[in-house]
Design a protein around this motif. Structure first.
Motif, PDB file in Angstrom:
ATOM      1  N   GLY A 145       0.799  -1.215   0.000  1.00  0.00           N
ATOM      2  CA  GLY A 145       0.000   0.000   0.000  1.00  0.00           C
ATOM      3  C   GLY A 145       0.829   1.260   0.000  1.00  0.00           C
ATOM      4  O   GLY A 145       1.997   1.260  -0.393  1.00  0.00           O
ATOM      5  N   ALA A 146       0.210   2.331   0.485  1.00  0.00           N
ATOM      6  CA  ALA A 146       0.884   3.627   0.550  1.00  0.00           C
ATOM      7  C   ALA A 146       0.383   4.394   1.763  1.00  0.00           C
ATOM      8  O   ALA A 146      -0.769   4.234   2.178  1.00  0.00           O
ATOM      9  CB  ALA A 146       0.635   4.428  -0.719  1.00  0.00           C
ATOM     10  N   GLY A 173      -2.659   5.516   6.113  1.00  0.00           N
ATOM     11  CA  GLY A 173      -2.569   4.969   4.768  1.00  0.00           C
ATOM     12  C   GLY A 173      -3.482   3.779   4.590  1.00  0.00           C
ATOM     13  O   GLY A 173      -4.275   3.429   5.460  1.00  0.00           O
ATOM     14  N   GLY A 174      -3.341   3.151   3.455  1.00  0.00           N
ATOM     15  CA  GLY A 174      -4.163   1.992   3.140  1.00  0.00           C
ATOM     16  C   GLY A 174      -3.538   1.179   2.035  1.00  0.00           C
ATOM     17  O   GLY A 174      -2.494   1.532   1.486  1.00  0.00           O
ATOM     18  N   GLY A 175      -4.196   0.094   1.714  1.00  0.00           N
ATOM     19  CA  GLY A 175      -3.687  -0.773   0.662  1.00  0.00           C
ATOM     20  C   GLY A 175      -4.387  -2.109   0.659  1.00  0.00           C
ATOM     21  O   GLY A 175      -5.563  -2.205   1.022  1.00  0.00           O
ATOM     22  N   LEU A 176      -3.648  -3.135   0.285  1.00  0.00           N
ATOM     23  CA  LEU A 176      -4.178  -4.488   0.191  1.00  0.00           C
ATOM     24  C   LEU A 176      -3.418  -5.419   1.109  1.00  0.00           C
ATOM     25  O   LEU A 176      -2.211  -5.265   1.295  1.00  0.00           O
ATOM     26  CB  LEU A 176      -4.033  -5.012  -1.244  1.00  0.00           C
ATOM     27  N   LEU A 177      -4.100  -6.400   1.659  1.00  0.00           N
ATOM     28  CA  LEU A 177      -3.468  -7.483   2.392  1.00  0.00           C
ATOM     29  C   LEU A 177      -3.749  -8.754   1.605  1.00  0.00           C
ATOM     30  O   LEU A 177      -4.896  -9.186   1.499  1.00  0.00           O
ATOM     31  CB  LEU A 177      -4.017  -7.598   3.810  1.00  0.00           C
ATOM     32  N   MET A 178      -2.700  -9.323   1.034  1.00  0.00           N
ATOM     33  CA  MET A 178      -2.832 -10.539   0.237  1.00  0.00           C
ATOM     34  C   MET A 178      -2.269 -11.706   1.044  1.00  0.00           C
ATOM     35  O   MET A 178      -1.153 -11.635   1.541  1.00  0.00           O
ATOM     36  CB  MET A 178      -2.080 -10.394  -1.081  1.00  0.00           C
ATOM     37  N   ILE A 211      -6.498  -0.525   6.229  1.00  0.00           N
ATOM     38  CA  ILE A 211      -6.156   0.855   6.542  1.00  0.00           C
ATOM     39  C   ILE A 211      -5.310   0.837   7.807  1.00  0.00           C
ATOM     40  O   ILE A 211      -5.378  -0.109   8.590  1.00  0.00           O
ATOM     41  CB  ILE A 211      -7.399   1.747   6.730  1.00  0.00           C
ATOM     42  N   GLY A 212      -4.527   1.861   8.001  1.00  0.00           N
ATOM     43  CA  GLY A 212      -3.673   1.903   9.184  1.00  0.00           C
ATOM     44  C   GLY A 212      -3.299   3.319   9.559  1.00  0.00           C
ATOM     45  O   GLY A 212      -3.374   4.237   8.743  1.00  0.00           O
ATOM     46  N   VAL A 213      -2.913   3.480  10.802  1.00  0.00           N
ATOM     47  CA  VAL A 213      -2.387   4.750  11.299  1.00  0.00           C
ATOM     48  C   VAL A 213      -1.069   4.458  11.990  1.00  0.00           C
ATOM     49  O   VAL A 213      -0.803   3.332  12.422  1.00  0.00           O
ATOM     50  CB  VAL A 213      -3.358   5.452  12.269  1.00  0.00           C
TER      51      VAL A 213
END
Length: 124
Positions: free
Chosen positions: A76-77, A97-102, A119-121
């Protein structure tokens, strides 16, 4: 693989449009994911300055953790604000940020294989 190619493309676009005053920072490390069980892995990110007025960075990242035939790949970013803590040194940062968990391979306790959003902080 398509997600990795998209992330690499975003990184290249970011590198071509960085602010002149601050350098691009590349980070890579090894470590472990501490969840239901310990999974060894690695991490890579690039911090790209996006403003000359504020210490903000766009940071695409990829992590890879693997154990017993199962691989977890957060991709992610993040948008990060980093400022000097004092004249003597140190840095204060926070971001989101956010992204994908594969997750590929055999399903395990507390997680299934597949791809989902995340998503994360952060702060420190």
């Amino acid at each position: 693989m398509k997600s990795v190619a998209v992330c690499v493309g975003l990184v290249l676009v970011g590198l071509m449009s960085t602010a002149d005053a601050r350098p691009v920072v590349v980070k890579a490390a090894g470590g472990a994911l501490l969840s239901n069980e310990v999974r060894p892995g690695m991490f890579a990110s690039i911090e790209i300055p996006i403003s000359e007025d504020y210490p903000t960075h766009l940071s695409p990242f990829i992590e890879v953790y693997s154990k017993d035939g199962t691989t977890m790949i957060p991709l992610g970013a993040s948008l990060i604000y980093k400022a000097s803590f004092s004249e003597r040194g140190g840095t204060v940062f926070f971001g989101a940020g956010g992204g994908l968990l594969m997750i590929r391979g055999e399903p395990g306790l507390g997680y299934a294989t597949g791809t989902s959003g995340m998503i994360g902080v952060m702060g420190g």
